[in-house]
Design a protein around this motif. Structure first.
Motif: not given
Length: 88
Positions: A15-20, A22-26
């Motif tokens: 879950e922590e890696e998925r959140e990281a 998703v939070s990457l800037p486009s």
């Protein structure tokens, strides 16, 4: 699959890696019409070499396949990307 599985040998993220991820800037790539045309012509140039090799080897790549694609692609063999669709 579930949980970020990528098929055979695929990665599984917690879950922590998925959140990281998703939070990457486009990133917005700024490319003008001429640059876009050159990129597409370069892609066509590479695809021609690849498709020729697939047809010549009947879908079974050989140790010479990379050489064949490189020799048929002007941007790989001469570092001269095609400037127009006619050159590609």
């Amino acid at each position: 699959g579930e949980g970020g599985e990528g098929g055979e040998g695929g990665a599984v993220w917690d879950e922590e890696e998925r959140e990281a991820l998703v939070s990457l800037p486009s990133v917005e790539l700024l490319i003008d019409r001429e640059g876009s045309l050159r990129a597409l012509c370069g892609l066509a140039d590479l695809l021609y070499g690849y498709c020729y090799d697939v047809r010549a080897t009947e879908g079974e790549p050989t140790c010479e396949s990379g050489w064949t694609v490189r020799m048929l692609s002007t941007q790989l063999s001469w570092l001269d990307p095609p400037a127009s669709p006619a050159e590609a």
